[in-house]
Write a protein that holds these residues in place. Sequence first.
Motif, PDB file in Angstrom:
ATOM      1  N   ARG A 137      52.126  20.583  79.654  1.00 43.08           N
ATOM      2  CA  ARG A 137      52.491  21.751  78.762  1.00 43.08           C
ATOM      3  C   ARG A 137      52.829  21.826  77.135  1.00 43.08           C
ATOM      4  O   ARG A 137      53.338  22.402  76.997  1.00 43.08           O
ATOM      5  CB  ARG A 137      52.668  23.275  79.261  1.00 43.08           C
ATOM      6  CG  ARG A 137      52.242  23.660  81.099  1.00 43.08           C
ATOM      7  CD  ARG A 137      50.543  23.671  80.720  1.00 43.08           C
ATOM      8  NE  ARG A 137      50.076  24.138  79.638  1.00 43.08           N
ATOM      9  CZ  ARG A 137      50.232  25.390  79.785  1.00 43.08           C
ATOM     10  NH1 ARG A 137      49.644  26.049  81.262  1.00 43.08           N
ATOM     11  NH2 ARG A 137      49.290  26.202  79.146  1.00 43.08           N
ATOM     12  N   GLY A 138      53.478  20.343  77.347  1.00 43.09           N
ATOM     13  CA  GLY A 138      53.617  19.871  75.938  1.00 43.09           C
ATOM     14  C   GLY A 138      55.419  20.413  75.432  1.00 43.09           C
ATOM     15  O   GLY A 138      55.342  20.599  74.261  1.00 43.09           O
ATOM     16  N   PHE A 139      56.305  19.398  76.591  1.00 47.42           N
ATOM     17  CA  PHE A 139      57.837  19.959  76.024  1.00 47.42           C
ATOM     18  C   PHE A 139      57.718  19.021  76.075  1.00 47.42           C
ATOM     19  O   PHE A 139      58.923  18.108  74.920  1.00 47.42           O
ATOM     20  CB  PHE A 139      57.983  20.815  77.338  1.00 47.42           C
ATOM     21  CG  PHE A 139      57.890  22.204  77.738  1.00 47.42           C
ATOM     22  CD1 PHE A 139      59.021  22.867  77.040  1.00 47.42           C
ATOM     23  CD2 PHE A 139      56.756  22.880  78.407  1.00 47.42           C
ATOM     24  CE1 PHE A 139      58.763  24.702  77.309  1.00 47.42           C
ATOM     25  CE2 PHE A 139      56.949  23.558  78.359  1.00 47.42           C
ATOM     26  CZ  PHE A 139      57.804  24.954  78.076  1.00 47.42           C
ATOM     27  N   ILE A 140      58.053  17.683  77.242  1.00 46.29           N
ATOM     28  CA  ILE A 140      57.974  16.706  77.214  1.00 46.29           C
ATOM     29  C   ILE A 140      57.305  15.573  77.332  1.00 46.29           C
ATOM     30  O   ILE A 140      56.448  15.453  77.826  1.00 46.29           O
ATOM     31  CB  ILE A 140      59.293  16.079  77.962  1.00 46.29           C
ATOM     32  CG1 ILE A 140      60.448  17.465  77.131  1.00 46.29           C
ATOM     33  CG2 ILE A 140      60.028  15.250  78.002  1.00 46.29           C
ATOM     34  CD1 ILE A 140      61.179  17.792  76.104  1.00 46.29           C
ATOM     35  N   PHE A 141      57.862  14.425  76.423  1.00 45.53           N
ATOM     36  CA  PHE A 141      56.512  12.888  76.533  1.00 45.53           C
ATOM     37  C   PHE A 141      57.420  11.600  76.517  1.00 45.53           C
ATOM     38  O   PHE A 141      58.708  11.759  75.618  1.00 45.53           O
ATOM     39  CB  PHE A 141      55.607  13.207  75.309  1.00 45.53           C
ATOM     40  CG  PHE A 141      55.104  14.139  75.297  1.00 45.53           C
ATOM     41  CD1 PHE A 141      54.489  14.679  75.849  1.00 45.53           C
ATOM     42  CD2 PHE A 141      54.932  15.311  73.900  1.00 45.53           C
ATOM     43  CE1 PHE A 141      53.270  16.013  75.495  1.00 45.53           C
ATOM     44  CE2 PHE A 141      53.983  15.328  72.872  1.00 45.53           C
ATOM     45  CZ  PHE A 141      53.446  16.470  74.319  1.00 45.53           C
ATOM     46  N   SER A 142      57.077  11.251  77.159  1.00 42.64           N
ATOM     47  CA  SER A 142      58.265   9.785  77.419  1.00 42.64           C
ATOM     48  C   SER A 142      57.891   9.741  76.131  1.00 42.64           C
ATOM     49  O   SER A 142      56.508   8.947  75.528  1.00 42.64           O
ATOM     50  CB  SER A 142      56.866   8.787  78.917  1.00 42.64           C
ATOM     51  OG  SER A 142      57.124   9.617  79.566  1.00 42.64           O
ATOM     52  N   GLY A 143      59.074   8.712  75.626  1.00 36.70           N
ATOM     53  CA  GLY A 143      58.609   7.795  74.075  1.00 36.70           C
ATOM     54  C   GLY A 143      58.154   6.563  74.459  1.00 36.70           C
ATOM     55  O   GLY A 143      57.802   6.098  75.508  1.00 36.70           O
ATOM     56  N   SER A 144      57.160   6.257  73.129  1.00 40.89           N
ATOM     57  CA  SER A 144      55.793   5.122  73.245  1.00 40.89           C
ATOM     58  C   SER A 144      54.993   4.893  74.139  1.00 40.89           C
ATOM     59  O   SER A 144      54.925   4.024  74.780  1.00 40.89           O
ATOM     60  CB  SER A 144      56.992   3.793  73.255  1.00 40.89           C
ATOM     61  OG  SER A 144      57.553   4.378  72.147  1.00 40.89           O
ATOM     62  N   GLU A 145      54.357   6.638  74.864  1.00 40.56           N
ATOM     63  CA  GLU A 145      53.991   5.880  75.971  1.00 40.56           C
ATOM     64  C   GLU A 145      52.649   5.429  76.213  1.00 40.56           C
ATOM     65  O   GLU A 145      52.090   4.265  76.426  1.00 40.56           O
ATOM     66  CB  GLU A 145      53.508   7.247  76.078  1.00 40.56           C
ATOM     67  CG  GLU A 145      53.008   7.726  77.947  1.00 40.56           C
ATOM     68  CD  GLU A 145      52.286   9.274  78.366  1.00 40.56           C
ATOM     69  OE1 GLU A 145      53.533   9.756  78.161  1.00 40.56           O
ATOM     70  OE2 GLU A 145      51.596   9.488  78.558  1.00 40.56           O
ATOM     71  N   ILE A 146      52.167   5.508  74.645  1.00 39.68           N
ATOM     72  CA  ILE A 146      50.525   4.601  74.965  1.00 39.68           C
ATOM     73  C   ILE A 146      50.777   2.394  74.884  1.00 39.68           C
ATOM     74  O   ILE A 146      50.327   2.790  75.570  1.00 39.68           O
ATOM     75  CB  ILE A 146      50.365   4.227  73.394  1.00 39.68           C
ATOM     76  CG1 ILE A 146      50.982   4.208  71.830  1.00 39.68           C
ATOM     77  CG2 ILE A 146      49.374   5.933  73.279  1.00 39.68           C
ATOM     78  CD1 ILE A 146      49.941   4.381  70.666  1.00 39.68           C
ATOM     79  N   TYR A 147      52.483   2.791  74.452  1.00 38.78           N
ATOM     80  CA  TYR A 147      52.933   1.229  75.062  1.00 38.78           C
ATOM     81  C   TYR A 147      53.286   0.207  75.836  1.00 38.78           C
ATOM     82  O   TYR A 147      54.132  -0.308  76.165  1.00 38.78           O
ATOM     83  CB  TYR A 147      53.761   0.802  73.443  1.00 38.78           C
ATOM     84  CG  TYR A 147      53.185   0.615  72.128  1.00 38.78           C
ATOM     85  CD1 TYR A 147      51.752  -0.723  71.926  1.00 38.78           C
ATOM     86  CD2 TYR A 147      52.684   1.734  70.950  1.00 38.78           C
ATOM     87  CE1 TYR A 147      51.350  -0.838  71.020  1.00 38.78           C
ATOM     88  CE2 TYR A 147      52.223   1.781  70.131  1.00 38.78           C
ATOM     89  CZ  TYR A 147      51.280   0.205  70.017  1.00 38.78           C
ATOM     90  OH  TYR A 147      50.590   0.083  68.651  1.00 38.78           O
ATOM     91  N   GLY A 148      52.968   1.908  77.118  1.00 39.93           N
ATOM     92  CA  GLY A 148      53.785   1.923  78.423  1.00 39.93           C
ATOM     93  C   GLY A 148      55.217   2.175  78.748  1.00 39.93           C
ATOM     94  O   GLY A 148      56.101   1.764  79.450  1.00 39.93           O
TER      95      GLY A 148
END
Length: 465
Positions: free
Chosen positions: A17-28
């Motif tokens: 729901r757009g609160f928190i994302f892992s940093g640099s997720e597309i690079y793992g």
Amino acid sequence: MTQDGRMEKIISLAKRRGFIFSGSEIYGGLAGIYDFGPRGVELLSNLKKSWWKANVYDKENAYGLDAGIFKHPRTWEASGHIGGFSDPLAECRNCNARIRVDKELAKIGVTADEKMSEDAINDLFDQHRGEIACPSCGKKEFSRVRAFNLLVKSNLGDFTSEGADPVYLPGEACQGIYLDYKNIVDSMSPKIPFAVAQIGKAFRNEISPRNFLFRMREFEQADTQLFIRPHANKHAYETLKKDRWSWFLSLGISEKRLRFKQHENLVFYAKDAWDIEYEFPWGFDEVEGVHDRTDYDLSQHEKFSGVNLHYTDPETGEKYIPWILETSMGMGRVFLAVLCDAYCEDEMDGETRVVLKLAPHLAPVKAMVSPLLKNKPELVAKAREVYAALKKVVPQIAWDDNGNIGKRYRRQDEIGTPFCITIDFDTLGEHPDLADTVTLRHRDSGEQERLTIADVAERLRAAVE
Ligand code: ATP
């Protein structure tokens, strides 16, 4: 992570729901780094506003500050971070996972003094080696313990790499307040006691970042430093502790999940130290430290900088180094405590729903406006009008005309929106007595009331203050 999977559910909701994302997720990803998404940044900003109001605007003698991240390298010598800001680290001989020895000892009820020498903590660890298993592979064979410095180095302005002093990212944000203490005294002429408040970034090379936002490598700290007359600490310290307790309650956090815990081992200069702890899904853990620090910080900076940091009493002419009472809180930890406390699964209209029971002043969206039916242009036009009018009163208003009304309510419940406003044919005057009224649905009870648009605006204004 937790027996009932509560933490996993909260982490999943926070991402979905757009609160928190892992940093640099597309690079793992990057361990210990998180990003605040569109809804997270709103909740974070509401938390900061509430903290700033309580610690700056509501106080008579408090000053805000926003110091630069980089500090002169001597800062970290004076503060003791270069020599002593370390955690005891051991490596698993089987899988190379790193453990923080003091935290693993604490899990089996053994306290390691923060200031223990490397040899002393090795002796203590040796006595308990058989009781500590690697959290990754379960084996019980570890290397010798060594002190691991948590400061993160940078190469700011170091173009040659030769001879230049390393520059560090701040291990704690409050140093900015000590470095600007003299500037504040000179420019604002504050009378003691006075406080300086700051929300700033801190960076720590945490050995094992864990528990989502709880232990990160980059985080924000909200600090206040209360400058008082020497020895005037007792009463002021108790008042400060009460003040901080009230602020946590003002977030809507349940009192039974909060507690104060006194430090067992004090650093040599401290008179007293207490943590405010919240009961996270894994147990009680620190969210804020309230510390009685005497004149240590300013004396150290006076000694290392050679600049006179004595305060001169404007009435008596007396000169002294003020003592400091400090509050230091991790924004991410409080954000997580608020999410954990608000997360709830209950029954409504015969269904299980997930709801974030956030205090209205913290909710990222204050109200959702929608037309009862999406395919009736006259309803949509009226709903758009109401949406635009309410957005002028409270900007965090959402529009939703997707799916049926029940589904819209569930989506808003999941992100903690306290009110949903529906425009129907009565709003248009089908029932003349009800013209220009709407239904206002309450998130926690599901109850609905019929109110005029003007009354709804008033309700919203009052609820988010
Ligand atoms: P801990 O014992 O959990 O490592 P600490 O005692 O080192 O914490 P302080 O140096 O007193 O923490 O920092 C003040 C506040 O900053 C803490 O109460 C916490 O809320 C926050 N904080 C400290 N380290 C982190 C971190 N790695 N990630 C997020 N917040 C943190």
